[in-house]
Design a protein around this motif. Structure first.
Motif, PDB file in Angstrom:
ATOM      1  N   ALA A 193       0.835  -1.202   0.000  1.00  0.00           N
ATOM      2  CA  ALA A 193       0.000   0.000   0.000  1.00  0.00           C
ATOM      3  C   ALA A 193       0.871   1.255   0.000  1.00  0.00           C
ATOM      4  O   ALA A 193       0.591   2.222  -0.727  1.00  0.00           O
ATOM      5  CB  ALA A 193      -0.929  -0.004   1.219  1.00  0.00           C
ATOM      6  N   ILE A 208      -3.045  -4.236  -9.103  1.00  0.00           N
ATOM      7  CA  ILE A 208      -2.805  -5.356  -8.189  1.00  0.00           C
ATOM      8  C   ILE A 208      -3.438  -6.591  -8.808  1.00  0.00           C
ATOM      9  O   ILE A 208      -4.633  -6.590  -9.123  1.00  0.00           O
ATOM     10  CB  ILE A 208      -3.411  -5.078  -6.806  1.00  0.00           C
ATOM     11  N   GLU A 214      -6.252 -13.950  -3.180  1.00  0.00           N
ATOM     12  CA  GLU A 214      -5.576 -12.679  -2.895  1.00  0.00           C
ATOM     13  C   GLU A 214      -6.549 -11.513  -2.777  1.00  0.00           C
ATOM     14  O   GLU A 214      -6.123 -10.367  -2.634  1.00  0.00           O
ATOM     15  CB  GLU A 214      -4.539 -12.368  -3.982  1.00  0.00           C
ATOM     16  N   ARG A 215      -7.843 -11.788  -2.839  1.00  0.00           N
ATOM     17  CA  ARG A 215      -8.833 -10.699  -2.766  1.00  0.00           C
ATOM     18  C   ARG A 215      -8.672  -9.885  -1.484  1.00  0.00           C
ATOM     19  O   ARG A 215      -8.712  -8.647  -1.513  1.00  0.00           O
ATOM     20  CB  ARG A 215     -10.258 -11.256  -2.841  1.00  0.00           C
ATOM     21  N   GLY A 218      -5.691  -7.607  -1.811  1.00  0.00           N
ATOM     22  CA  GLY A 218      -5.976  -6.474  -2.680  1.00  0.00           C
ATOM     23  C   GLY A 218      -6.802  -5.411  -1.978  1.00  0.00           C
ATOM     24  O   GLY A 218      -6.530  -4.205  -2.092  1.00  0.00           O
ATOM     25  N   GLN A 219      -7.806  -5.853  -1.230  1.00  0.00           N
ATOM     26  CA  GLN A 219      -8.661  -4.910  -0.512  1.00  0.00           C
ATOM     27  C   GLN A 219      -7.888  -4.190   0.583  1.00  0.00           C
ATOM     28  O   GLN A 219      -8.081  -2.986   0.816  1.00  0.00           O
ATOM     29  CB  GLN A 219      -9.862  -5.648   0.065  1.00  0.00           C
ATOM     30  N   ILE A 221      -4.672  -3.534   0.579  1.00  0.00           N
ATOM     31  CA  ILE A 221      -3.732  -2.600  -0.041  1.00  0.00           C
ATOM     32  C   ILE A 221      -4.431  -1.319  -0.469  1.00  0.00           C
ATOM     33  O   ILE A 221      -3.918  -0.210  -0.276  1.00  0.00           O
ATOM     34  CB  ILE A 221      -3.033  -3.271  -1.247  1.00  0.00           C
ATOM     35  N   THR A 222      -5.616  -1.442  -1.031  1.00  0.00           N
ATOM     36  CA  THR A 222      -6.305  -0.260  -1.578  1.00  0.00           C
ATOM     37  C   THR A 222      -7.158   0.486  -0.553  1.00  0.00           C
ATOM     38  O   THR A 222      -7.640   1.589  -0.840  1.00  0.00           O
ATOM     39  CB  THR A 222      -7.216  -0.671  -2.756  1.00  0.00           C
ATOM     40  N   VAL A 230      -4.689   3.468  -8.641  1.00  0.00           N
ATOM     41  CA  VAL A 230      -4.429   2.153  -8.069  1.00  0.00           C
ATOM     42  C   VAL A 230      -5.645   1.279  -8.334  1.00  0.00           C
ATOM     43  O   VAL A 230      -6.751   1.584  -7.889  1.00  0.00           O
ATOM     44  CB  VAL A 230      -4.140   2.232  -6.557  1.00  0.00           C
ATOM     45  N   HIS A 231      -5.455   0.191  -9.073  1.00  0.00           N
ATOM     46  CA  HIS A 231      -6.574  -0.652  -9.506  1.00  0.00           C
ATOM     47  C   HIS A 231      -6.388  -2.066  -8.954  1.00  0.00           C
ATOM     48  O   HIS A 231      -5.350  -2.686  -9.175  1.00  0.00           O
ATOM     49  CB  HIS A 231      -6.640  -0.704 -11.032  1.00  0.00           C
ATOM     50  N   ASP A 232      -7.388  -2.547  -8.259  1.00  0.00           N
ATOM     51  CA  ASP A 232      -7.344  -3.900  -7.686  1.00  0.00           C
ATOM     52  C   ASP A 232      -8.087  -4.867  -8.602  1.00  0.00           C
ATOM     53  O   ASP A 232      -9.309  -4.798  -8.729  1.00  0.00           O
ATOM     54  CB  ASP A 232      -7.977  -3.887  -6.293  1.00  0.00           C
ATOM     55  N   THR A 234      -7.511  -8.302  -8.246  1.00  0.00           N
ATOM     56  CA  THR A 234      -7.384  -9.629  -7.652  1.00  0.00           C
ATOM     57  C   THR A 234      -8.704 -10.376  -7.741  1.00  0.00           C
ATOM     58  O   THR A 234      -9.770  -9.831  -7.441  1.00  0.00           O
ATOM     59  CB  THR A 234      -6.945  -9.545  -6.176  1.00  0.00           C
TER      60      THR A 234
END
Length: 331
Positions: A193, A208, A214-215, A218-219, A221-222, A230-232, A234
């Motif tokens: 992050a 990401i 890895e969901r 990803g959540q 991190i964002t 920044v685009h997730d 996962t």
């Protein structure tokens, strides 16, 4: 000679198995190389030009399903393979080539599978790279530089890129925070992050990527970042789409994971983060890879979870150091 490679279930190992296919092609240009793999790694075959045909082992990891293996073996019999090269060391992985009646079945000594394999290589050495163990099956002692894995990227990521409105003139960093093996190989999500935030401040987009597992990463991190750069993704892409996204990246930042090996095989500029594992054993096989790690005395321990409970080998790999390596490659 017509050969069937039984591929691994781990993505990173599957990428390294391409080196064996490349070696076999060089030794026998008139021959044919097929590969069988489970669903987790089967999509990689389409990106390996050395493989003439892929065979899906549609059986859940760890399950026997003898009837399904017998059916698949029946389909293989008509192919009249001369040799099967069995890379996994499990009993189950040797069953289909045996049931298919392939006359020469080569594998490492493993789980009580004498008879299932009839040409046994010594067990893998802990002091050698995995890829060197694989090319042993083609009579090579070590990997030749011009035979390292080189995946061919497709166009599967086009829709994902269009959905994110990523402009070709904007620098793109792809972040790979997962590591299937365990937490002791994962750089902390809060460090990812911090890196994504620093990049966003400079107008650099980051994506990401990872599977459904890895969901949560990803959540995490964002969670504290402004939306926009920044685009997730996962859990929202296929493996083929991730390969396309990695091929589009200006820099990839990854733990020691399957995606790290894919990025290396795509020849992308790569920052590879090592915690409990060692680049002496499973390095990214690319001249464009830069390895970062800490020098604390307890690493590498090769454990899934930190036995000391602190994972300092990755916690103390600070964001500023990783960011500097990324920006250097974007310059």
């Amino acid at each position: 000679m017509k050969r069937l490679i039984i591929g691994p279930a781990w993505v990173g190992d599957m990428v390294m198995a391409q080196a064996l296919a490349r070696r076999l092609r060089r030794l026998d240009r008139a021959g044919s190389v097929h590969m069988m793999a489970p669903a987790a790694t089967f999509p990689l075959i389409a990106h390996m030009p050395e493989i003439d045909r892929g065979w899906l082992l549609d059986i859940a990891h760890g399950r026997l399903h003898l009837h399904k293996r017998w059916q698949l073996a029946g389909s293989l019999r008509s192919e009249r393979f001369d040799e099967a090269i069995i890379l996994p060391r499990s009993f189950k992985s040797a069953l289909v080539p045996f049931l298919a009646g392939i006359p020469r079945r080569v594998g490492m000594i493993g789980e009580m599978r004498y008879g299932l394999i009839n040409v046994a290589l010594p067990a893998a050495s802990a002091n050698r790279r995995t890829v060197d163990e694989f090319v042993r099956f083609a009579g090579a002692s070590d990997l030749a530089e011009d035979e390292r894995p080189r995946l061919r990227a497709g166009h599967e990521a086009t829709a994902s890129i269009a959905r994110l409105d990523l402009h070709n003139d904007r620098k793109l960093v792809v972040l790979c925070p997962g590591a299937e093996y365990g937490p002791a190989k994962r750089w902390p999500a809060y460090h990812f992050a911090g890196l994504a935030g620093l990049l966003a401040q400079r107008g650099i987009a980051s994506i990401i990527v990872g599977g459904a597992k890895e969901r949560a990463l990803g959540q995490e991190i964002t969670a504290g970042l402004e939306p926009g750069l920044v685009h997730d993704l996962t859990g929202q892409t296929t493996l083929a789409e991730v390969i396309g996204l990695l091929a589009r990246a200006d820099v990839v930042v990854s733990n020691d994971s399957g995606l790290m090996h894919i990025a290396a095989a795509l020849d992308r500029p790569l920052i590879a983060l090592f915690g409990s594992s060692s680049p002496e054993r499973t390095p990214p096989l690319s001249p464009h890879a830069h390895i970062l790690s800490t020098d604390i005395s307890c690493r590498p321990c090769f454990k899934r979870d930190c036995p000391l409970g602190h994972t300092d080998c990755l916690v103390k790999l600070d964001v500023a150091r990783v960011a500097a390596a990324v920006l250097d490659r974007l310059a």
